[in-house]
Design a protein around this motif. Sequence first.
Motif, PDB file in Angstrom:
ATOM      1  N   SER A   6       0.849  -1.184   0.000  1.00 39.84           N
ATOM      2  CA  SER A   6       0.000   0.000   0.000  1.00 39.84           C
ATOM      3  C   SER A   6       0.888   1.240   0.000  1.00 39.84           C
ATOM      4  O   SER A   6       2.100   1.144   0.153  1.00 39.84           O
ATOM      5  CB  SER A   6      -0.917   0.010   1.226  1.00 39.84           C
ATOM      6  OG  SER A   6      -0.149   0.037   2.413  1.00 39.84           O
ATOM      7  N   LEU A  19       6.030   3.584   0.647  1.00 40.86           N
ATOM      8  CA  LEU A  19       5.255   2.371   0.431  1.00 40.86           C
ATOM      9  C   LEU A  19       5.380   1.466   1.640  1.00 40.86           C
ATOM     10  O   LEU A  19       6.421   1.436   2.302  1.00 40.86           O
ATOM     11  CB  LEU A  19       5.746   1.643  -0.814  1.00 40.86           C
ATOM     12  CG  LEU A  19       5.779   2.437  -2.117  1.00 40.86           C
ATOM     13  CD1 LEU A  19       6.200   1.518  -3.268  1.00 40.86           C
ATOM     14  CD2 LEU A  19       4.458   3.098  -2.403  1.00 40.86           C
ATOM     15  N   ASN A  92       4.014  -0.121 -11.157  1.00 34.21           N
ATOM     16  CA  ASN A  92       3.301  -0.854 -10.121  1.00 34.21           C
ATOM     17  C   ASN A  92       4.365  -1.499  -9.233  1.00 34.21           C
ATOM     18  O   ASN A  92       5.204  -2.259  -9.720  1.00 34.21           O
ATOM     19  CB  ASN A  92       2.411  -1.922 -10.748  1.00 34.21           C
ATOM     20  CG  ASN A  92       1.512  -2.580  -9.734  1.00 34.21           C
ATOM     21  OD1 ASN A  92       0.912  -1.922  -8.891  1.00 34.21           O
ATOM     22  ND2 ASN A  92       1.405  -3.893  -9.799  1.00 34.21           N
ATOM     23  N   THR A 117       1.067  -1.869  -5.647  1.00 30.02           N
ATOM     24  CA  THR A 117       0.486  -0.548  -5.432  1.00 30.02           C
ATOM     25  C   THR A 117       1.072   0.369  -6.504  1.00 30.02           C
ATOM     26  O   THR A 117       2.269   0.346  -6.776  1.00 30.02           O
ATOM     27  CB  THR A 117       0.777  -0.041  -4.006  1.00 30.02           C
ATOM     28  OG1 THR A 117       0.107   1.202  -3.788  1.00 30.02           O
ATOM     29  CG2 THR A 117       2.267   0.108  -3.733  1.00 30.02           C
TER      30      THR A 117
END
Length: 123
Positions: A6, A19, A92, A117
Motif C-alpha cells: 500500500s 510504500l 506498479n 500498489t
Amino acid sequence: VQLQASGGGAVQAGGSLRLSCEASGRPFTNYNMGWFRQTPGTGRDFVASISGSGSTTYYAESVKGRFTISRDNTKRMVYLQMNNLKPEDAANYLCGAFRGDAYYYIGVRIDYWGLGTQVTVSS
C-alpha cells in the motif's frame, strides 16, 4: 506468507512517497523482503531488498541514494521510502518474500508475492 502493499499514489517529480508492505502467515524474519516494480509490457525489475534481520540492504543502481528500504519485524512490515521521484520511477510496485541471501539477482526464486500498489510520477 501473505503480502499486501500500500501507499502508492500520484506525485510530481521531486516528490516523495512511502510504500508499505504488510506480511502475515509464516515467521516473518525467516524471509528476506524485496521491492520490485513493473510497467505495462515489461517484467518485474528489482528495486531493493533487505535481510530478515534488517541488517543488510541492497538497491538497484537507479534508485541508490533516493530510496530506502526498511522493516519492522515487530509489526511485520516492510517499507520503501522513495524520495526525489522521477517520471521513470512510475510503475506498479510489488513486495516479495524470498529465502537465502538477501542479495537478489535474476533467477532467485521469490516465494511469495503481494499485490502491487501503483506509483505515478508526473513531470
